[in-house]
Scaffold this motif. Structure first.
Motif, mmCIF file in Angstrom:
data_model
loop_
_atom_site.group_PDB
_atom_site.id
_atom_site.type_symbol
_atom_site.label_atom_id
_atom_site.label_comp_id
_atom_site.label_asym_id
_atom_site.label_seq_id
_atom_site.Cartn_x
_atom_site.Cartn_y
_atom_site.Cartn_z
ATOM 1 N N ARG A 93 6.405 1.571 -1.624
ATOM 2 C CA ARG A 93 5.943 0.700 -0.525
ATOM 3 C C ARG A 93 6.883 0.295 0.834
ATOM 4 N NH1 ARG A 93 2.426 -1.564 -3.466
ATOM 5 N NH2 ARG A 93 2.111 -2.935 -5.283
ATOM 6 N N GLY A 94 6.307 0.116 1.802
ATOM 7 C CA GLY A 94 7.081 0.689 3.005
ATOM 8 C C GLY A 94 5.984 0.873 3.807
ATOM 9 N N LYS A 95 6.427 1.897 5.168
ATOM 10 C CA LYS A 95 6.136 2.464 6.302
ATOM 11 C C LYS A 95 5.777 3.838 6.287
ATOM 12 C CE LYS A 95 5.300 -1.997 8.280
ATOM 13 N NZ LYS A 95 4.950 -2.954 9.297
ATOM 14 N N VAL A 104 2.714 4.711 13.680
ATOM 15 C CA VAL A 104 3.218 3.806 11.865
ATOM 16 C C VAL A 104 1.453 3.858 11.056
ATOM 17 C CG1 VAL A 104 4.032 1.821 10.742
ATOM 18 C CG2 VAL A 104 4.861 3.158 13.693
ATOM 19 N N GLU A 106 0.592 2.344 7.104
ATOM 20 C CA GLU A 106 1.613 1.945 5.665
ATOM 21 C C GLU A 106 1.304 2.054 4.623
ATOM 22 O OE1 GLU A 106 2.271 -3.479 4.696
ATOM 23 O OE2 GLU A 106 0.526 -2.533 6.699
ATOM 24 N N VAL A 108 -0.010 1.217 0.985
ATOM 25 C CA VAL A 108 -0.998 -0.263 0.098
ATOM 26 C C VAL A 108 -1.186 0.434 -1.643
ATOM 27 C CG1 VAL A 108 -2.440 -1.985 0.637
ATOM 28 C CG2 VAL A 108 -1.388 -1.372 2.917
ATOM 29 N N PHE A 112 -1.473 5.724 1.009
ATOM 30 C CA PHE A 112 -1.663 5.392 2.310
ATOM 31 C C PHE A 112 -3.005 7.075 3.148
ATOM 32 C CE2 PHE A 112 1.005 9.732 2.344
ATOM 33 C CZ PHE A 112 0.872 9.993 3.122
ATOM 34 N N LYS A 126 9.640 8.036 6.023
ATOM 35 C CA LYS A 126 9.817 6.530 4.625
ATOM 36 C C LYS A 126 10.789 5.453 5.448
ATOM 37 C CE LYS A 126 8.612 4.629 0.850
ATOM 38 N NZ LYS A 126 9.571 3.245 1.089
ATOM 39 N N GLU A 128 11.580 1.547 4.644
ATOM 40 C CA GLU A 128 11.411 0.299 3.989
ATOM 41 C C GLU A 128 10.736 -1.148 4.868
ATOM 42 O OE1 GLU A 128 11.750 1.204 0.688
ATOM 43 O OE2 GLU A 128 11.993 2.619 1.243
#
Length: 128
Positions: A93-95, A104, A106, A108, A112, A126, A128
């Motif tokens: 998870r995260g960006k 940016v 995300e 998902v 991605f 990465k 969080e």
């Protein structure tokens, strides 16, 4: 037969796999597919699974992490621009932040999508 021969030898707690011939010495699709299947089968046999994969054959993904920071590197070897989906093996998870453009993206459901231009690379950090 033109196929690559592999032999496994146990040494202590480890193993050495020796190949008779060259992997990917020819550019024809049949040889490359056979060699790819051979290497993938050996890695899976030894329990080595990729952490991330792309859905495009000619776009490579490399994930580097020191436990504190994680970087994702995409490299397009193809002669056309690609939009690729990268899937992670675990619950990721995260960006991601592109280090050049600050875009940016995300992550998902452990994946991605990103655009990678012709013969270009993108590097993400990465968050969080």
């Amino acid at each position: 037969s033109g196929r690559t021969l592999a032999a496994e030898t146990k040494i202590g707690n480890g193993r050495i796999v020796t190949f008779a011939g060259y992997l990917a010495q020819r550019d024809d699709p049949g040889t490359l597919a056979d060699n790819n299947a051979l290497i993938r089968g050996l890695l899976e046999r030894f329990g080595i699974l990729p952490y991330a994969r792309t859905d495009a054959k000619k776009v490579e993904v490399i994930v580097l992490s020191d436990g504190n920071e994680t970087y994702v590197y995409l490299l397009n070897h193809d002669t056309v621009a690609r939009t690729v989906t990268v899937c992670f093996r675990d619950d990721t998870r995260g960006k991601l932040v592109d280090l050049r453009s600050d875009e940016v993206i995300e992550i998902v459901d452990d994946s991605f999508a990103a655009d990678v231009d012709v013969k270009r690379a993108r590097l993400f950090r990465k968050c969080e």
